[in-house]
Write a protein that holds these residues in place. Sequence first.
Motif, PDB file in Angstrom:
ATOM      1  N   LEU A 104      71.398  34.545 -51.063  1.00 31.59           N
ATOM      2  CA  LEU A 104      71.606  34.155 -49.602  1.00 31.59           C
ATOM      3  C   LEU A 104      72.482  32.819 -49.208  1.00 31.59           C
ATOM      4  CD1 LEU A 104      69.495  34.748 -46.422  1.00 31.59           C
ATOM      5  CD2 LEU A 104      70.421  32.136 -46.870  1.00 31.59           C
ATOM      6  N   GLU A 105      71.866  31.893 -50.110  1.00 33.52           N
ATOM      7  CA  GLU A 105      72.566  30.553 -49.810  1.00 33.52           C
ATOM      8  C   GLU A 105      73.905  30.373 -50.414  1.00 33.52           C
ATOM      9  OE1 GLU A 105      69.782  27.490 -50.941  1.00 33.52           O
ATOM     10  OE2 GLU A 105      68.189  27.951 -49.357  1.00 33.52           O
ATOM     11  N   ARG A 106      74.121  31.029 -51.705  1.00 28.68           N
ATOM     12  CA  ARG A 106      75.416  31.030 -52.333  1.00 28.68           C
ATOM     13  C   ARG A 106      76.468  31.769 -51.504  1.00 28.68           C
ATOM     14  NH1 ARG A 106      73.547  33.170 -56.565  1.00 28.68           N
ATOM     15  NH2 ARG A 106      73.749  35.288 -56.190  1.00 28.68           N
ATOM     16  N   GLN A 107      75.993  32.727 -50.801  1.00 29.64           N
ATOM     17  CA  GLN A 107      77.006  33.465 -49.989  1.00 29.64           C
ATOM     18  C   GLN A 107      77.472  32.995 -48.775  1.00 29.64           C
ATOM     19  OE1 GLN A 107      76.440  38.001 -50.321  1.00 29.64           O
ATOM     20  NE2 GLN A 107      74.433  37.299 -50.732  1.00 29.64           N
ATOM     21  N   VAL A 108      76.491  32.207 -48.149  1.00 27.86           N
ATOM     22  CA  VAL A 108      76.709  31.665 -46.815  1.00 27.86           C
ATOM     23  C   VAL A 108      77.678  30.279 -47.136  1.00 27.86           C
ATOM     24  CG1 VAL A 108      75.411  30.346 -45.092  1.00 27.86           C
ATOM     25  CG2 VAL A 108      74.438  32.619 -45.834  1.00 27.86           C
ATOM     26  N   LEU A 109      77.326  29.611 -48.240  1.00 25.98           N
ATOM     27  CA  LEU A 109      78.047  28.323 -48.506  1.00 25.98           C
ATOM     28  C   LEU A 109      79.301  28.524 -49.307  1.00 25.98           C
ATOM     29  CD1 LEU A 109      75.061  26.030 -49.453  1.00 25.98           C
ATOM     30  CD2 LEU A 109      76.034  26.194 -47.187  1.00 25.98           C
ATOM     31  N   GLY A 110      79.413  29.807 -49.755  1.00 25.03           N
ATOM     32  CA  GLY A 110      80.581  30.002 -50.513  1.00 25.03           C
ATOM     33  C   GLY A 110      82.166  30.241 -49.920  1.00 25.03           C
ATOM     34  N   GLU A 111      82.047  30.351 -48.711  1.00 28.95           N
ATOM     35  CA  GLU A 111      83.083  31.012 -47.778  1.00 28.95           C
ATOM     36  C   GLU A 111      83.405  29.504 -47.031  1.00 28.95           C
ATOM     37  OE1 GLU A 111      85.004  33.267 -48.329  1.00 28.95           O
ATOM     38  OE2 GLU A 111      83.958  34.747 -49.464  1.00 28.95           O
ATOM     39  N   ALA A 112      84.510  28.853 -47.451  1.00 26.14           N
ATOM     40  CA  ALA A 112      84.764  27.652 -46.826  1.00 26.14           C
ATOM     41  C   ALA A 112      85.246  27.811 -45.250  1.00 26.14           C
ATOM     42  CB  ALA A 112      86.064  26.855 -47.381  1.00 26.14           C
ATOM     43  N   SER A 113      85.885  29.103 -45.063  1.00 26.10           N
ATOM     44  CA  SER A 113      86.378  29.322 -43.591  1.00 26.10           C
ATOM     45  C   SER A 113      85.251  29.506 -42.659  1.00 26.10           C
ATOM     46  CB  SER A 113      87.258  30.551 -43.606  1.00 26.10           C
ATOM     47  OG  SER A 113      86.559  31.804 -43.887  1.00 26.10           O
ATOM     48  N   LEU A 114      83.892  29.821 -42.981  1.00 25.19           N
ATOM     49  CA  LEU A 114      82.999  30.086 -42.072  1.00 25.19           C
ATOM     50  C   LEU A 114      82.199  28.877 -42.101  1.00 25.19           C
ATOM     51  CD1 LEU A 114      81.479  33.592 -43.554  1.00 25.19           C
ATOM     52  CD2 LEU A 114      82.524  33.080 -41.410  1.00 25.19           C
ATOM     53  N   HIS A 115      82.325  27.834 -42.505  1.00 28.56           N
ATOM     54  CA  HIS A 115      81.793  26.514 -42.069  1.00 28.56           C
ATOM     55  C   HIS A 115      80.304  26.854 -42.199  1.00 28.56           C
ATOM     56  CE1 HIS A 115      82.173  22.428 -40.630  1.00 28.56           C
ATOM     57  NE2 HIS A 115      80.923  22.794 -39.900  1.00 28.56           N
ATOM     58  N   GLY A 116      79.946  27.396 -43.427  1.00 27.35           N
ATOM     59  CA  GLY A 116      78.384  27.754 -43.585  1.00 27.35           C
ATOM     60  C   GLY A 116      77.439  26.779 -43.395  1.00 27.35           C
ATOM     61  N   THR A 117      76.214  26.848 -42.646  1.00 26.35           N
ATOM     62  CA  THR A 117      74.916  26.112 -42.885  1.00 26.35           C
ATOM     63  C   THR A 117      73.892  26.802 -43.188  1.00 26.35           C
ATOM     64  OG1 THR A 117      75.929  24.685 -41.067  1.00 26.35           O
ATOM     65  CG2 THR A 117      73.525  24.570 -41.404  1.00 26.35           C
ATOM     66  N   VAL A 118      72.917  26.199 -44.113  1.00 27.29           N
ATOM     67  CA  VAL A 118      71.451  26.944 -44.420  1.00 27.29           C
ATOM     68  C   VAL A 118      70.423  26.192 -44.014  1.00 27.29           C
ATOM     69  CG1 VAL A 118      70.095  27.471 -46.509  1.00 27.29           C
ATOM     70  CG2 VAL A 118      72.480  28.193 -46.270  1.00 27.29           C
ATOM     71  N   LEU A 119      69.352  26.800 -43.189  1.00 26.73           N
ATOM     72  CA  LEU A 119      68.560  25.975 -42.626  1.00 26.73           C
ATOM     73  C   LEU A 119      67.307  26.433 -43.516  1.00 26.73           C
ATOM     74  CD1 LEU A 119      69.189  26.411 -38.872  1.00 26.73           C
ATOM     75  CD2 LEU A 119      69.840  24.546 -40.294  1.00 26.73           C
ATOM     76  N   ARG A 120      66.614  25.639 -44.208  1.00 25.92           N
ATOM     77  CA  ARG A 120      65.519  25.926 -44.892  1.00 25.92           C
ATOM     78  C   ARG A 120      64.289  25.864 -44.153  1.00 25.92           C
ATOM     79  NH1 ARG A 120      67.309  23.360 -50.726  1.00 25.92           N
ATOM     80  NH2 ARG A 120      68.627  25.010 -51.450  1.00 25.92           N
ATOM     81  N   TYR A 121      63.835  26.699 -43.550  1.00 22.90           N
ATOM     82  CA  TYR A 121      62.575  26.630 -42.659  1.00 22.90           C
ATOM     83  C   TYR A 121      61.246  26.396 -43.259  1.00 22.90           C
ATOM     84  CZ  TYR A 121      65.488  28.354 -38.813  1.00 22.90           C
ATOM     85  OH  TYR A 121      66.596  28.178 -37.656  1.00 22.90           O
ATOM     86  N   GLY A 122      60.479  25.677 -42.728  1.00 29.83           N
ATOM     87  CA  GLY A 122      58.936  25.781 -43.206  1.00 29.83           C
ATOM     88  C   GLY A 122      58.249  27.059 -42.740  1.00 29.83           C
ATOM     89  N   HIS A 123      56.806  26.929 -42.966  1.00 31.28           N
ATOM     90  CA  HIS A 123      55.932  28.135 -42.563  1.00 31.28           C
ATOM     91  C   HIS A 123      56.151  28.437 -41.064  1.00 31.28           C
ATOM     92  CE1 HIS A 123      54.821  26.953 -46.793  1.00 31.28           C
ATOM     93  NE2 HIS A 123      54.640  28.606 -46.893  1.00 31.28           N
ATOM     94  N   ILE A 124      56.662  29.230 -40.524  1.00 26.06           N
ATOM     95  CA  ILE A 124      56.633  29.517 -39.028  1.00 26.06           C
ATOM     96  C   ILE A 124      55.306  29.874 -38.525  1.00 26.06           C
ATOM     97  CG2 ILE A 124      57.947  30.805 -37.264  1.00 26.06           C
ATOM     98  CD1 ILE A 124      59.615  29.128 -38.762  1.00 26.06           C
TER      99      ILE A 124
END
Length: 254
Positions: free
Chosen positions: A158-178
Amino acid sequence: MSQKVFVAGASGAIGKSLVPLLLGAGYCVYGGTRRPEHAQALEALGATPVLLDVYDAKALKDALVGIQPWAVVHQLTDLPRGLDPSLMAQAVVANARIREEGTRHLVAAALASGATRLVAQSIAWAYQPGAKPYLESQPLDLLAEGPRRTSVRGVAALERQVLGEASLHGTVLRYGHIYGPGTGSEKPTGASPLHVEAAAYAALLALQKSPGGIFNITEDNPDVSSEKAKRELGWSPAWRLAPAAASAESAASA
């Protein structure tokens, strides 16, 4: 015209808290759900429901191209309510699939639609054992065994794909236990707890302020540091929905 935001997983626990926040901030919200019975609740909140399955790549692409969102928020999971232990073995595999295959379809649809921002949900307990508190720069536990290996590899995909496209300005939120309303757990749980409404606020702030990259999003604890999110996004683990928004969410869920 207000900016359009497509929320994948809008009827999930975080999605139901996020939609009122996005609407309150002036965005035009499209809420993706695969369940027809959830569409009415999304409409009651003020969002435009979009019935689709993330595994139907063509339908997803066609829907987003038609919407042309400014941003896409990925809050998709495939987990049983309350993390029922009897269902978790199957859920680990299903959740890893949605993180890898589902994310691939969502990223492709976002690119086709012309979206320029992508915010995605990840987890804060996938770090390789090491010095604590864990920082975003530390490696994931890719050499884990058993179910944890499946989960961590899904997260990494997931993180590799979200951060791999420069035009999407990707941000990954590593959430704790909800925990909190709609999660199956009303009290803090796990080493790195996080209230569902504080998680939703983090997604809103990521849309508005994130320079891109990875952010830990947890309550203060010895295991994981969220100082980067506090510093760069202005996020606080104490944030909750305003009373008016919470009332609207409650009424829509009834």
